[in-house]
Each structure stands twice: as C-alpha cells, then as structure tokens.
Design a protein around this motif. Structure first.
Motif, PDB file in Angstrom:
ATOM      1  N   THR A 191      31.834  37.379  45.392  1.00 45.25           N
ATOM      2  CA  THR A 191      32.464  38.133  44.166  1.00 45.25           C
ATOM      3  C   THR A 191      33.736  38.779  44.510  1.00 45.25           C
ATOM      4  O   THR A 191      34.099  39.287  43.354  1.00 45.25           O
ATOM      5  CB  THR A 191      31.236  38.875  43.732  1.00 45.25           C
ATOM      6  N   GLN A 193      40.771  49.627  44.600  1.00 47.51           N
ATOM      7  CA  GLN A 193      41.628  50.778  44.797  1.00 47.51           C
ATOM      8  C   GLN A 193      41.730  51.916  43.692  1.00 47.51           C
ATOM      9  O   GLN A 193      41.814  51.369  42.677  1.00 47.51           O
ATOM     10  CB  GLN A 193      42.845  50.182  45.362  1.00 47.51           C
ATOM     11  N   LEU A 208      28.964  39.110  33.389  1.00 48.56           N
ATOM     12  CA  LEU A 208      29.666  39.102  32.207  1.00 48.56           C
ATOM     13  C   LEU A 208      29.746  37.530  31.518  1.00 48.56           C
ATOM     14  O   LEU A 208      30.070  37.662  30.478  1.00 48.56           O
ATOM     15  CB  LEU A 208      31.372  39.410  32.624  1.00 48.56           C
ATOM     16  N   LEU A 209      29.224  36.871  32.256  1.00 50.12           N
ATOM     17  CA  LEU A 209      29.392  35.439  31.685  1.00 50.12           C
ATOM     18  C   LEU A 209      27.834  35.135  31.335  1.00 50.12           C
ATOM     19  O   LEU A 209      27.793  34.039  30.395  1.00 50.12           O
ATOM     20  CB  LEU A 209      29.477  34.372  33.052  1.00 50.12           C
ATOM     21  N   ARG A 220      39.728  43.738  34.888  1.00 48.07           N
ATOM     22  CA  ARG A 220      41.077  43.556  35.851  1.00 48.07           C
ATOM     23  C   ARG A 220      40.605  42.978  37.231  1.00 48.07           C
ATOM     24  O   ARG A 220      39.718  43.470  37.854  1.00 48.07           O
ATOM     25  CB  ARG A 220      41.866  45.021  36.086  1.00 48.07           C
TER      26      ARG A 220
HETATM   27  C1  LIG Z   1      38.261  42.290  42.713  1.00 48.86           C
HETATM   28  S1  LIG Z   1      37.051  43.227  42.217  1.00 48.86           S
HETATM   29  C2  LIG Z   1      37.946  44.229  40.764  1.00 48.86           C
HETATM   30  C3  LIG Z   1      37.570  45.546  40.625  1.00 48.86           C
HETATM   31  C4  LIG Z   1      38.351  46.391  39.725  1.00 48.86           C
HETATM   32  N1  LIG Z   1      38.422  45.778  38.331  1.00 48.86           N
HETATM   33  C5  LIG Z   1      39.916  46.203  40.183  1.00 48.86           C
HETATM   34  O1  LIG Z   1      40.607  45.614  39.751  1.00 48.86           O
HETATM   35  O2  LIG Z   1      40.286  46.955  41.174  1.00 48.86           O
HETATM   36  C6  LIG Z   1      36.088  41.976  41.169  1.00 48.86           C
HETATM   37  C7  LIG Z   1      34.584  42.393  40.546  1.00 48.86           C
HETATM   38  O3  LIG Z   1      34.117  41.550  39.633  1.00 48.86           O
HETATM   39  C8  LIG Z   1      32.920  41.385  39.698  1.00 48.86           C
HETATM   40  N2  LIG Z   1      32.457  40.387  39.232  1.00 48.86           N
HETATM   41  C9  LIG Z   1      32.726  38.695  39.631  1.00 48.86           C
HETATM   42  N3  LIG Z   1      31.951  37.969  38.815  1.00 48.86           N
HETATM   43  C10 LIG Z   1      31.288  38.862  38.036  1.00 48.86           C
HETATM   44  C11 LIG Z   1      30.659  38.458  36.956  1.00 48.86           C
HETATM   45  N4  LIG Z   1      30.197  37.379  36.460  1.00 48.86           N
HETATM   46  N5  LIG Z   1      30.020  39.562  36.100  1.00 48.86           N
HETATM   47  C12 LIG Z   1      30.301  40.654  36.321  1.00 48.86           C
HETATM   48  N6  LIG Z   1      31.071  41.214  37.305  1.00 48.86           N
HETATM   49  C13 LIG Z   1      31.709  40.257  38.101  1.00 48.86           C
HETATM   50  C14 LIG Z   1      32.816  41.394  41.360  1.00 48.86           C
HETATM   51  O4  LIG Z   1      31.310  41.676  41.954  1.00 48.86           O
HETATM   52  C15 LIG Z   1      33.607  42.254  41.948  1.00 48.86           C
HETATM   53  O5  LIG Z   1      33.009  43.775  42.162  1.00 48.86           O
END
Ligand SMILES: C[S@@+](CC[C@H](N)C(=O)[O-])C[C@H]1O[C@@H](n2cnc3c(N)ncnc32)[C@H](O)[C@@H]1O
Length: 261
Positions: free
Chosen positions: A69, A74, A190-191, A205
């Motif tokens: 995931t 930051q 989210l899906l 984001r």
């Molecule tokens: C790279 S981080 C982004 C954090 C923050 N939004 C930022 O831009 O700094 C991606 C996040 O999306 C979450 N994520 C991935 N797939 C997801 C899903 N299907 N539903 C909810 N969250 C999800 C992951 O667990 C992870 O914490």
C-alpha cells in the motif's frame, strides 16, 4: 510440472479474503512486480508458499501489506500546492462561509490531515472545521492517532509551524492535542466502502497511482458525489483528471478541481 496455483490470478484471489484488498482494482504490472520483489527478498519461491506464510505469520503479513500500500508521506508534501491552497483555494472556498468539512482520503500516518488542520488553525483561525481522515491500513492509522513523527517528516515544513504545533519528546515530535482534536481517523477501503457526503474539501493524493483507469474513474465519480457544490478535490502531483470530462469537476488550479453542480 507447472503448479496451476502458482499464478498472479490465484494469488490475488487467495489474498482478497485475508486482506480485504481486491488487487483486481490495481494495475497488474506494477503490483505483480512489487509482490515478486517482496517474495524474492523474503525467499518464497511460489505464490502458494508465500500465501501460506502470510496466513501463519502476522508480522510478515503486516510488513507485506505496508509494502503493497506504500504509505510514504510528509507534512506539507509538495510545498507549491500548499501555498496555492493557502493563498488562493481556501480564501475563495471560505467566502461567505465560517465552517468547513474536510476529508483526507488515503491519509497514511496523518501527515496530510494534520497539515490541513495546521493550515486552517494558523491562517484561517476564525474558521470552524472538522477533518475526516481515512486509510485502508490500520497500522498507519494507529501511528496517526499517536501523532509522533521523525525529523524527516518535516523536510517541507516551515520551522515556525513545527515549533508551534509540535512538542519535542524523547520519542520524536508529538503533535499538540489542539491539532489532534480536529481530526478523526477511520479505516476505510476507498474501492469498496461507502462514503460520507457533504464535504467542502477532499484531498486524495498519491493514493491512486497503482489503481486501474476504471477504478480511478469510479473513485473520482464517488468523490464528486461526496462533495458539496463548489467543493474542492485536491489531487497528487502526478494525478490529472484528463479525459474524465463527465465528472462535473472543473480544474481551478494545477491539482485542484471544483465541483460544478
Ligand atoms: C503514498 S500514501 C499517501 C499519503 C498522503 N495522501 C500523501 O500524499 O502524503 C498512500 C496511502 O493510500 C492508502 N491506500 C492504498 N490503497 C487504498 C485503498 N484502497 N483504500 C484506502 N486507502 C488506500 C495506503 O495505505 C497509504 O497509506
């Protein structure tokens, strides 16, 4: 002889009930590469061997889920966009309004929703607001609720904000309770899960990078339904809504979209 179970398709089917994560919504190339690299580094030769280990070892499972995931974040990540948010987007959004309902979707360990809270407290101090922050990964949500961060989480944070909203302890930088109180964290996929509505502002984001085009479009449609008229969607620096003209969202600045009707 080839093991018919040793395929990506077999693995994602077996992994779904265990994790709640349906990898059909994610781009196969990238996901398969990430899964195989994890299997290689942990010395699992086949998908069934690996799945068996995931079922038996919760530490391995947590570390793999985290690897999949990708929860790098930051405070005030992508400084230019936070400046646009503060100088242009929020002042317009707040015209004639005294309260805001915000959502940070895919919030990781809290850096994004807390950056939103700090922005509003620091620059729009008369505004009442509440922030919903959701993520699929319970481990990052626990870190978010603890609210303790390391120096490198603040590479893009103005020093005066670090000093004002955090306390340095022997564990790291602890976010102040006044900021914590503004954010409620909740697990959500989210899906597949239902969304709340009535949001004035929604940040999603660096979350959809590995989603298929169909999954992204479905998600943006659901996001649009969750926004109030004139509400804002804030996307990541590599995420454009090109070609999704039917959503009812209009670009108002790079990476900011406004709901029309
Ligand atoms: C790279 S981080 C982004 C954090 C923050 N939004 C930022 O831009 O700094 C991606 C996040 O999306 C979450 N994520 C991935 N797939 C997801 C899903 N299907 N539903 C909810 N969250 C999800 C992951 O667990 C992870 O914490």
């Amino acid at each position: 002889m080839l093991n018919p179970e040793n395929t990506y398709e077999w693995f994602i089917k077996a992994f779904h009930p265990k994790s709640g994560l349906d990898l059909n919504f994610y781009k196969q190339n990238q996901m398969q590469r990430r899964i195989l690299s994890f299997m290689n580094s942990h010395k699992y030769p086949t998908f069934p061997d690996f799945m068996k280990a995931l079922n038996e070892d919760s530490v391995l499972f947590d570390s793999f889920f985290k690897h999949l995931t990708i929860n790098v974040s930051q405070f005030f990540r992508d400084t230019t966009q936070w400046t646009t948010l503060r100088e242009t987007i929020l002042p317009k959004l707040l015209q004639g309004k005294t309260s805001l309902k915000l959502w940070s979707a895919g919030c990781s360990s809290g850096q994004e929703p807390y950056s939103l809270a700090i922005t509003l407290m620091e620059y729009f101090s008369h505004t009442h607001f509440s922030i919903l922050a959701t993520d699929i990964d319970v481990n990052v949500l626990k870190q978010a609720k603890d609210g303790v961060y390391k120096q490198n989480d603040f590479a893009s944070t103005p020093p005066e904000l670090l000093q004002k909203y955090f306390t340095l302890t022997d564990k790291g930088y602890q976010i102040k309770d006044s900021v914590k109180r503004q954010v409620s964290f909740k697990q959500q996929n989210l899906l597949t899960d239902r969304f709340e509505s009535g949001f004035d502002f929604l940040a999603c984001r660096n979350v959809v990078i590995y989603f298929t085009e169909e999954a992204k479009e479905m998600l943006y449609q659901k996001f649009t339904q969750s926004l109030n008229k004139d509400g804002i969607l804030f996307t990541g620096s590599t995420e454009h809504l090109f070609g999704m003209n039917n959503l009812g969202l209009k670009p108002v600045s790079s990476f900011f979209y406004q709901k029309q009707e």
